[in-house]
Design a protein around this motif. Structure first.
Motif: not given
Lengths: 551, 308
Positions: A293-294, A296-304, A344-345, A520-523
């Protein structure tokens, strides 16, 4: 002096190496050519497990491509995942709630110019369902009338007995009325049927597929927003935008190259250095402490995610017959801590048997049984008469499950004072085989991803008596009849309400223990202004947008 | 010599049949249904499993399966993967990359290794010798996935000199860094081997003779000393090249190079017997041929060795 000369070539060759290697460095900027075949948008990908045909592909990598290449009657919005009509102009239900009349939009064409007609749907569906064709997605059609004739049930599952020969080649429930109209008759009413057919398995197939199946797998032809451009197996696949696409979900980027990565670690580094534009997975090393998250900052993608992880219980084992024991196990597990400490949440603790982001779903069916209450758990275990011997927990070792399974084991050990063993199964294949054959030695981890955005997808296939993915052997008359009642409902809303009631029954019986839903996590890279992951964990290729030019 | 080579080539036939059979039976003998994991948590419909089982002849007894497989192989058909791709296509795509990478690694390890070995041997004890010894010890101690990863992060992400990964049809330039990483371990061995051999030969009678009869130091070192010292090094390089041609699973993985090592590794994970047998058989042949080449090279380097 002579000795000194030896050093020079070594130094020279090394520096030459660095220079030459530097030539390939990715700039990461946006130019005129960005997003065209010259400089396509690149997305991390992996080799699909089966050939690229919608009737026979079930994994996320195949799904990413096929979803962009094919458009069915209904599609799910990549952002909200709400269903909406795509190729269907209308889907109307008859008064007996069993027959649907589908009218197709006119003027749609496959990428080879062939017009999409009702026949393309009906033929494709019949082909998939027909048992001798051995298509993976066959069971998606099992609600249609005549399915049992083309795909008779195997009397003993995967066992040695051969299923009877099919008595028909086509499902009697499908009928072409004219070029743009066909009817679907179901065995039993199924109120939410139109919502469920946005899955890729329900795609139409062009004439060329039936003429040359091998050629088709090499160069698939669909009717979706993107068409196949080229593929080097095990390396990459390139898609280009289909100019004549008629639908709402047309793509924005002209050319997308899906690049095969063996390690998510490498892809992550490529994304950071501007060598790759989108990843659909974050490596474990970057997840630790939320580092990604740190970075990638704004470039991080996540959703349930539209999925859930559970601890399934082998109800075929006499030790697990008492619901009180199963509830004791559930209450011993500290979901909140697992979510916080291990993920990590980036996960949510389950409160029911479906993902909480499922449209129309109200979490909470699990109620108190899904809370961490050591005292009550001990009481329940005592009431159930304790647990004899060692409990063996299984998971497949080729996924990232070890850590949290250890935590679950620790909870059970500490709270209930039961001896717990771990049984890591090397591959998912072997693991699936053990589930299929009901050979699990104790509780085991199970993950499920929704096929369609409705709570039903979390209930019937998993807990319905003899359902396709019911591996625990759970069977409840009350649950089954509630589901049947919901299927018969007059409206989709009414059906939803009844499904939720059916879920309550699972709270009584606790056939599997709901644990959590991962994010769901991406970037994405800075070359993209927009990138969306679907809640089914695939990159939504049509939603990609190239950022404005920097120079 | 001709007869010797012929005999060695004929030996390849039983080895080929033996290895293919062992690999074939081992891969398919892995417990569990290889198709069960293909359909995700939903599980595969029995009709799908049945169709796949038939396609790969798994419903027949093992000897029959093997003969059928071999028959296909002799017609040049390596079979198809589970996702319908010709194994021969995969090999065709992967092998050039592996050969390139192996050659680069080999050049690095041979050039730098031998140079460092000669340098230390000639200088004798001192700073350079200690430096090379410490450096080689370091290279031997650090596993490739660590050195590869560190180089990737430092040069690729932090300094941005190279791409962290290699493109789909990599150029020699792109493969230099991975090749260096791959060759670094053997480089250390070669440096040490060369150094030891040179040290031993330095005191040999024939070197004293050569010096005594007034040859230039350069000629003594390059023609007399080096040529004799290189025999064990050539053995090492030969077998190492054979091993490199079998692909480098770790290095390929770190730099996302689509070579032969990764192909086998993934195929083993997927229990894709067809791919594993096809590729590994090929690797066995390559390895045997490399060994033959090394044996022939001996004769060229050392006149005392004669075959026949």
């Amino acid at each position: 002096m002579r000795k000194r000369r030896m050093v020079a070539p070594v130094a020279a060759s090394l520096s030459a190496a660095l220079l030459a290697a530097g030539c390939g460095g990715g700039g990461g900027g946006v130019t005129e050519a960005t997003g065209t075949l010259e400089d396509p948008i690149t997305v991390k990908w992996g080799e699909p497990q089966t050939e690229l045909v919608p009737t026979n592909s079930n994994d996320t990598n195949g799904g990413t491509v096929l979803n962009a290449m094919f458009t069915g009657l209904v599609e799910y919005d990549p952002e909200t995942y709400e269903p909406r009509n795509a190729m269907a102009k209308s889907i109307e239900r008859s008064d007996d709630k069993k027959t649907y009349t589908v009218k197709l939009k006119e003027g749609w064409k496959f990428h080879n110019g062939e017009e999409v007609t009702a026949d393309n749907f009906v033929r494709a569906w019949n082909y998939t369902a027909y048992a001798p064709n051995g298509q993976q997605q066959a069971s998606f059609f099992d609600r249609i009338e005549g399915y049992d004739e083309v795909h008779p049930a195997d009397p003993d599952g995967d066992g040695p007995q051969k299923p009877p020969e099919p008595t028909a080649e086509k499902m009697s429930g499908l009928e072409v009325v004219d070029d743009h109209t066909f009817t679907i008759t179901l065995k039993e009413p199924f109120a939410i049927f139109p919502e469920t057919i946005g899955y890729e398995a329900f795609s139409p197939l062009p004439e060329t597929f039936f003429e040359d199946k091998e050629g088709f797998a090499e160069h698939p032809i669909g009717n979706g927003p993107y068409e196949f451009e080229s593929r080097t197996p095990n390396e990459s696949l390139t898609l280009t935008r289909y100019e004549d696409y008629q639908g709402a979900d047309a793509g924005n980027v002209d050319a997308i190259k899906l690049v095969v990565y063996e390690k998510s670690q490498t892809a992550y580094q490529d994304l950071q250095s501007g060598n790759l534009d989108m990843i659909d997975e974050i490596p474990t090393s970057a997840l630790a402490g939320g580092r990604w998250k740190e970075e990638l900052g704004d470039q991080a993608i996540s959703r349930e995610r539209l999925g859930i992880t559970t601890l399934a219980l082998p109800l075929y084992d006499e030790k697990f017959q008492d619901p009180k024991l199963r509830k004791a196990l559930s209450m011993a597990i500290d979901r909140e801590s697992i979510v916080k400490e291990i993920f990590n949440g980036a996960a949510t603790a389950a409160e029911g048997w479906a993902a909480s982001s499922t449209p129309g779903y109200e979490p909470g069916a699990c109620g108190e049984w899904c809370t961490h209450d050591p005292a009550r758990a001990k009481e329940l275990l005592e009431e159930a008469g304790g647990f004899d011997g060692t409990m063996t927990l299984s998971y497949n070792a080729d996924g990232a499950h070890k850590q949290w399974m250890e935590a679950v084991a620790g909870n059970i050990r500490n709270v209930l004072d039961i001896e717990v063993d771990m049984n890591p199964v090397p591959t998912f294949g072997t693991y699936q085989d053990k589930m299929d054959n009901q050979e699990m030695p104790g509780p085991y981890r199970y993950g499920w991803v929704a096929d369609y955005p409705n709570v039903e997808t979390f209930l019937k296939p998993l807990y319905g008596t003899d359902a396709s993915a019911n591996y625990t052997g759970y069977s409840s008359e009350k649950f089954d009849s509630k589901l049947a009642e919901a299927d018969q409902a007059a409206t989709e809303d009414k059906a939803n309400e009844l499904y939720l009631q059916a879920e309550k029954q699972l709270g009584q019986d606790m056939p599997v223990i709901p644990l959590f839903t991962n994010m769901v996590k991406g970037g994405k890279s800075e070359r993209l202004s927009e990138a969306v992951m679907t809640p089914r964990n695939t990159p939504a290729l049509t939603a990609l947008k190239v950022a404005e030019q920097t120079q | 010599m001709g007869r010797y080579i012929l005999r060695r080539l004929l030996q390849l036939i039983p080895v080929f049949i033996g290895t293919t059979f062992i690999i074939y039976s081992l891969v398919w003998a892995i417990p569990g249904n290889p198709f069960a994991g293909l359909c995700g948590p939903r599980g595969c419909p029995p009709s799908f499993v049945e169709q796949m089982t038939e396609q790969y002849n798994l419903d027949k007894p093992l000897p029959v399966q093997y003969v059928l497989y071999l028959g296909q192989l002799f017609q040049g058909n390596f079979g198809e993967t589970f996702n319908g791709i010709e194994v021969s296509t995969l090999i065709q795509n992967a092998y050039p990359v592996t050969i390139k990478l192996a050659t680069i690694a080999l050049v690095f390890e041979a050039v730098i290794g031998i140079a460092a070995g000669i340098l230390t041997a000639l200088r004798g004890k001192g700073f350079v010798d200690n430096l090379v010894l410490a450096a080689t010890l370091f290279l031997i101690a650090v596993p490739v996935f660590v050195s590869g990863f560190v180089i990737q992060v430092v040069l690729g992400v932090q300094l941005d000199w190279i791409n962290p990964s290699v493109g789909s049809d990599p150029t020699i330039g792109e493969l230099l860094i991975p090749g260096f990483v791959l060759g670094s371990l053997s480089m250390a061995y070669i440096a040490r081997l060369t150094r030891t051999a040179m040290f031993e030969n330095k005191r040999a009678d024939y070197i004293r003779t050569a010096t005594a009869k007034g040859l230039t130091p350069r000629r003594v070192v390059s023609v007399h000393m080096l040529r004799n010292s290189l025999i064990p090094v050539i053995t090492f390089i030969g077998t190492d090249f054979g091993a490199l041609m079998g692909g480098a699973i770790v290095t390929e993985g770190v730099f996302n190079i689509h070579g032969i090592g990764g192909l086998v590794y993934q195929a083993i994970n997927k229990q894709e017997g067809v791919t594993v047998t096809g590729v590994v058989t090929l690797l066995v042949l390559v390895y045997l041929l490399m060994n033959l080449l090394v044996d022939i090279l001996y004769a060229a380097l050392d006149p005392r060795i004669r075959y026949d």
